[in-house]
Design a protein around this motif. Structure first.
Motif, PDB file in Angstrom:
ATOM      1  N   VAL A 132       0.982   4.737  -8.394  1.00 10.80           N
ATOM      2  CA  VAL A 132       2.198   5.542  -8.246  1.00 10.80           C
ATOM      3  C   VAL A 132       3.127   4.856  -7.248  1.00 10.80           C
ATOM      4  CG1 VAL A 132       3.163   7.766  -7.605  1.00 10.80           C
ATOM      5  CG2 VAL A 132       0.909   7.669  -8.649  1.00 10.80           C
ATOM      6  N   ASN A 133       4.317   4.467  -7.711  1.00  7.20           N
ATOM      7  CA  ASN A 133       5.329   3.888  -6.815  1.00  7.20           C
ATOM      8  C   ASN A 133       4.756   2.785  -5.926  1.00  7.20           C
ATOM      9  OD1 ASN A 133       6.837   5.852  -7.982  1.00  7.20           O
ATOM     10  ND2 ASN A 133       7.217   7.025  -6.132  1.00  7.20           N
ATOM     11  N   HIS A 134       4.059   1.829  -6.551  1.00  3.12           N
ATOM     12  CA  HIS A 134       3.475   0.669  -5.854  1.00  3.12           C
ATOM     13  C   HIS A 134       2.365   1.070  -4.881  1.00  3.12           C
ATOM     14  CE1 HIS A 134       6.779  -1.482  -7.644  1.00  3.12           C
ATOM     15  NE2 HIS A 134       7.649  -0.727  -7.005  1.00  3.12           N
ATOM     16  N   LEU A 135       1.826   2.247  -5.064  1.00  3.98           N
ATOM     17  CA  LEU A 135       0.676   2.705  -4.271  1.00  3.98           C
ATOM     18  C   LEU A 135      -0.492   2.959  -5.204  1.00  3.98           C
ATOM     19  CD1 LEU A 135       2.415   5.312  -1.923  1.00  3.98           C
ATOM     20  CD2 LEU A 135       1.708   2.993  -1.305  1.00  3.98           C
TER      21      LEU A 135
ATOM     22  N   PRO B  41      12.673  14.392  -3.670  1.00  2.43           N
ATOM     23  CA  PRO B  41      12.228  13.225  -2.891  1.00  2.43           C
ATOM     24  C   PRO B  41      13.184  12.055  -3.067  1.00  2.43           C
ATOM     25  CG  PRO B  41      10.875  13.494  -4.856  1.00  2.43           C
ATOM     26  CD  PRO B  41      11.752  14.707  -4.770  1.00  2.43           C
ATOM     27  N   ALA B  42      13.127  11.118  -2.138  1.00  2.97           N
ATOM     28  CA  ALA B  42      14.031   9.965  -2.183  1.00  2.97           C
ATOM     29  C   ALA B  42      13.762   9.097  -3.405  1.00  2.97           C
ATOM     30  CB  ALA B  42      13.873   9.140  -0.901  1.00  2.97           C
ATOM     31  N   GLN B  43      12.478   9.045  -3.841  1.00  2.00           N
ATOM     32  CA  GLN B  43      12.105   8.228  -4.987  1.00  2.00           C
ATOM     33  C   GLN B  43      11.543   9.106  -6.083  1.00  2.00           C
ATOM     34  OE1 GLN B  43       9.361   5.242  -3.339  1.00  2.00           O
ATOM     35  NE2 GLN B  43      10.740   3.677  -4.086  1.00  2.00           N
TER      36      GLN B  43
ATOM     37  N   SER C 298      -1.793   0.443  -0.457  1.00  2.00           N
ATOM     38  CA  SER C 298      -0.711  -0.312  -1.068  1.00  2.00           C
ATOM     39  C   SER C 298      -1.314  -1.287  -2.072  1.00  2.00           C
ATOM     40  CB  SER C 298       0.069  -1.084  -0.002  1.00  2.00           C
ATOM     41  OG  SER C 298       0.705  -0.195   0.895  1.00  2.00           O
ATOM     42  N   LEU C 299      -0.664  -1.430  -3.211  1.00  2.00           N
ATOM     43  CA  LEU C 299      -1.170  -2.342  -4.239  1.00  2.00           C
ATOM     44  C   LEU C 299      -1.035  -3.792  -3.793  1.00  2.00           C
ATOM     45  CD1 LEU C 299       0.220  -0.639  -7.454  1.00  2.00           C
ATOM     46  CD2 LEU C 299      -2.195  -1.029  -6.932  1.00  2.00           C
ATOM     47  N   CYS C 300      -1.951  -4.629  -4.241  1.00  3.16           N
ATOM     48  CA  CYS C 300      -1.947  -6.037  -3.845  1.00  3.16           C
ATOM     49  C   CYS C 300      -0.914  -6.863  -4.600  1.00  3.16           C
ATOM     50  CB  CYS C 300      -3.328  -6.647  -4.088  1.00  3.16           C
ATOM     51  SG  CYS C 300      -4.579  -6.064  -2.933  1.00  3.16           S
TER      52      CYS C 300
ATOM     53  N   LYS D  62      -0.320   2.905 -14.357  1.00  2.00           N
ATOM     54  CA  LYS D  62      -1.706   2.791 -14.813  1.00  2.00           C
ATOM     55  C   LYS D  62      -2.548   3.912 -14.228  1.00  2.00           C
ATOM     56  CE  LYS D  62      -1.948  -2.259 -15.259  1.00  2.00           C
ATOM     57  NZ  LYS D  62      -2.647  -3.484 -14.781  1.00  2.00           N
ATOM     58  N   SER D  63      -3.549   4.300 -14.983  1.00  2.00           N
ATOM     59  CA  SER D  63      -4.537   5.232 -14.458  1.00  2.00           C
ATOM     60  C   SER D  63      -5.861   4.933 -15.143  1.00  2.00           C
ATOM     61  CB  SER D  63      -4.122   6.692 -14.708  1.00  2.00           C
ATOM     62  OG  SER D  63      -4.065   6.955 -16.094  1.00  2.00           O
ATOM     63  N   GLY D  64      -6.938   5.264 -14.492  1.00  2.00           N
ATOM     64  CA  GLY D  64      -8.253   4.985 -15.059  1.00  2.00           C
ATOM     65  C   GLY D  64      -9.346   5.508 -14.150  1.00  2.00           C
ATOM     66  N   ALA D  65     -10.546   5.059 -14.396  1.00  2.00           N
ATOM     67  CA  ALA D  65     -11.711   5.492 -13.614  1.00  2.00           C
ATOM     68  C   ALA D  65     -12.416   4.267 -13.045  1.00  2.00           C
ATOM     69  CB  ALA D  65     -12.666   6.303 -14.476  1.00  2.00           C
ATOM     70  N   ALA D  66     -13.123   4.453 -11.937  1.00  2.00           N
ATOM     71  CA  ALA D  66     -13.881   3.375 -11.304  1.00  2.00           C
ATOM     72  C   ALA D  66     -15.078   3.973 -10.578  1.00  2.00           C
ATOM     73  CB  ALA D  66     -13.011   2.584 -10.331  1.00  2.00           C
ATOM     74  N   THR D  67     -16.076   3.146 -10.326  1.00  2.00           N
ATOM     75  CA  THR D  67     -17.279   3.582  -9.605  1.00  2.00           C
ATOM     76  C   THR D  67     -17.283   2.967  -8.215  1.00  2.00           C
ATOM     77  OG1 THR D  67     -18.532   3.762 -11.663  1.00  2.00           O
ATOM     78  CG2 THR D  67     -19.791   3.657  -9.619  1.00  2.00           C
ATOM     79  N   VAL D  68     -17.573   3.776  -7.197  1.00  2.00           N
ATOM     80  CA  VAL D  68     -17.587   3.295  -5.810  1.00  2.00           C
ATOM     81  C   VAL D  68     -18.851   2.479  -5.583  1.00  2.00           C
ATOM     82  CG1 VAL D  68     -17.466   3.953  -3.397  1.00  2.00           C
ATOM     83  CG2 VAL D  68     -16.310   5.353  -5.117  1.00  2.00           C
TER      84      VAL D  68
END
Length: 498
Positions: free
Chosen positions: A340-343, A297-299, A357-359, A305-311
């Motif tokens: 991942v890669n600003h996503l 891939p190009a990148q 996309s991340l804020c 970061k990784s983690g868990a969240a509740t909807v």
């Protein structure tokens, strides 16, 4: 003295493989009595022969072929036991069948198929423990990571100090760079770094590794539990690296071991004549397999970061102070989140369900994909206004005029349509004609609110004629009574509904 039928029963059970103790318990007689009967009945007759293992023939011998067939179908011993009882009426215990199956499996050699791979189709990976290496003078446990291309046997090896997710992915990335491409599938052991739940039919791939596989475009293929032959090529390579590269060598520091490994990999391992293919892995790789690998891939895959969240009920999760939407079907569920890669990738049970996309450094922002809402919640403002226009037109021209006037109010600018919904609801109690006239009167006096229309309906003011427009233009709007005056007149009984 025992009857003839009892003696016959004892002999029958004995011939089926039951021992004296079992027969005694089954017939509620003493074991010595069973032994006496057997001696009497077998005098001058050929006794059952012992097997080579020194055990008597089993009552299950006549069902051996059936049991072997069921085992080949990977049926459990419990299932086979149930089927034997139901289909053949075999009166044996579960433990008897279990022990019999053990004997069958010991006596049968295991057969394995030779698995051939196409060029670029598969790579196999595994870790191997190599003892301790010194890091700044301190001994540390060390492993080797090995990735081997199944077709050419061309391999990449790296020294690691752990088997974490980050290390596992970093080694993959280095291996793909070393190969100059990516295979279609990567066969992995059931490592915690890659597999959350080791299930042959639906293995749950660790969320970060799943995102990594998607980024590089390969399919993770976990091996079956306790089946090392599924990745036999890399298993043999791990042994080869441990024996040929590290065994009997004493490295002063880990960096020395890494330098030696790279040199050995290039000059020895990938240029040897492979015992199975009888060709040099490097030659097969360069001449054939390399061309079939997918491009890199190009990148690179970069995660922080990784983690868990509740909807939440509003179809969003909270991550790092911002809100990101998730399909409404996951409301109340816990999801996995990874950057991942600003996503921002969101997973549930190993499946990617949302991508945003991340804020960045902003806080309190809502990032929403409208498709994550139910269709009833995703109607646009234009569609909603069109729907109300159609309904108000059915009520009458006065109601339609009220809606057009409503578009100039603050309520409309804030997308609050409850006023229109309330007016349409008045039809049930007062009828469309009354509501239409009430809307017309409210427009006439410039009071474009639901409350005004409701009061006019409640008070019956919609019966009164509107003041003449010529009179308004001649005498001015000062003569127009306010709605509050009408309410006061109604309260005093001046205006009658009759």
């Amino acid at each position: 003295m025992l009857e003839v039928d009892m003696k016959t029963t004892i002999m029958t059970l004995y011939q089926k493989g039951y021992n004296k103790t079992q027969i005694g318990k089954m017939l509620s007689i003493d074991r010595k009595t069973v032994r006496k009967v057997l001696r009497e009945e077998t005098q001058g007759k050929e006794l059952p022969q012992e097997t080579q293992e020194g055990t008597w023939p089993s009552m299950l011998d006549e069902y051996k072929e059936y049991i072997e067939i069921q085992l080949s179908k990977e049926l459990s011993i419990t299932r086979i036991h149930q089927d034997l009882q139901k289909e053949f009426g075999v009166a044996c215990g579960y433990t008897t069948l279990r022990d019999y199956v053990k004997k069958i499996r010991k006596s049968q050699p295991h057969a394995y198929m030779v698995l051939h791979s196409l060029p670029g189709e598969e790579a196999q990976v595994d870790f191997g423990y190599i003892g301790t290496l010194r890091v700044n003078g301190t001994p540390r446990k060390a492993w080797i990571f090995v990735m081997s291309l199944s077709y050419s046997r061309y391999m990449y090896v790296a020294v690691t100090l752990d088997q974490s997710v980050q290390t596992f992915i970093r080694c993959h990335t280095e291996a793909f760079r070393y190969f100059g491409g990516v295979p279609q599938t990567v066969k992995i052991d059931n490592l915690k770094a890659a597999i959350v739940e080791a299930d042959f039919y639906e293995p749950t791939v660790q969320r970060t590794y799943a995102a990594f596989a998607g980024h590089y475009g390969f399919l993770p293929n976990p091996c079956r539990v306790y089946t090392p032959t599924d990745k036999g090529k890399v298993e043999s390579n791990v042994r080869y690296v441990k024996e040929n590269c590290f065994k009997g060598r004493d490295f002063k520091e880990i960096e020395e071991a890494k330098r030696f490994l790279l040199s050995w990999l290039k000059e020895t391992a990938n240029r040897r004549i492979h015992g199975t293919t009888s060709r040099k892995p490097e030659t097969v790789y360069l001449e054939t397999e390399k061309a079939y690998l997918k491009p890199l891939p190009a990148q690179d895959f970069l995660f922080s970061k990784s983690g868990a969240a509740t909807v939440r009920t509003d179809c969003h999760i909270v991550h790092d102070g911002n809100y990101y939407s998730v399909p409404y079907t996951y409301i109340g569920m816990e999801v996995d989140v990874i950057e991942v890669n600003h996503l921002l990738k969101i997973y549930h049970a190993g499946k990617e369900i949302a991508l945003h996309s991340l804020c960045g450094n902003a806080k309190g922002e809502h990032v929403t994909d409208k498709s994550h809402y139910p269709s009833t919640k995703t109607i646009t403002q234009e569609e909603l206004l069109s729907s109300y226009r159609e309904k108000m037109a059915q009520v009458g021209t006065g109601a339609l005029a009220f809606l057009e006037a409503f578009k100039d109010t603050e309520m409309y600018q804030c997308h609050h349509y409850r006023s229109i919904s309330g007016i349409l609801a008045l039809r049930k109690k007062y009828g469309e004609d009354a509501v239409d006239k009430a809307c017309q009167r409210a427009c006439h006096y410039g009071n474009i609110t639901y409350r005004a229309v409701k009061k006019i309906c409640e008070s019956g003011l919609y019966h009164l004629p509107l003041e003449d427009e010529q009179e308004l233009s001649m005498e001015g709007r000062s003569k127009i009574r306010k709605l509050s005056d009408y309410r006061q007149m109604t309260g005093l009984g001046v205006i009658s509904h009759e």
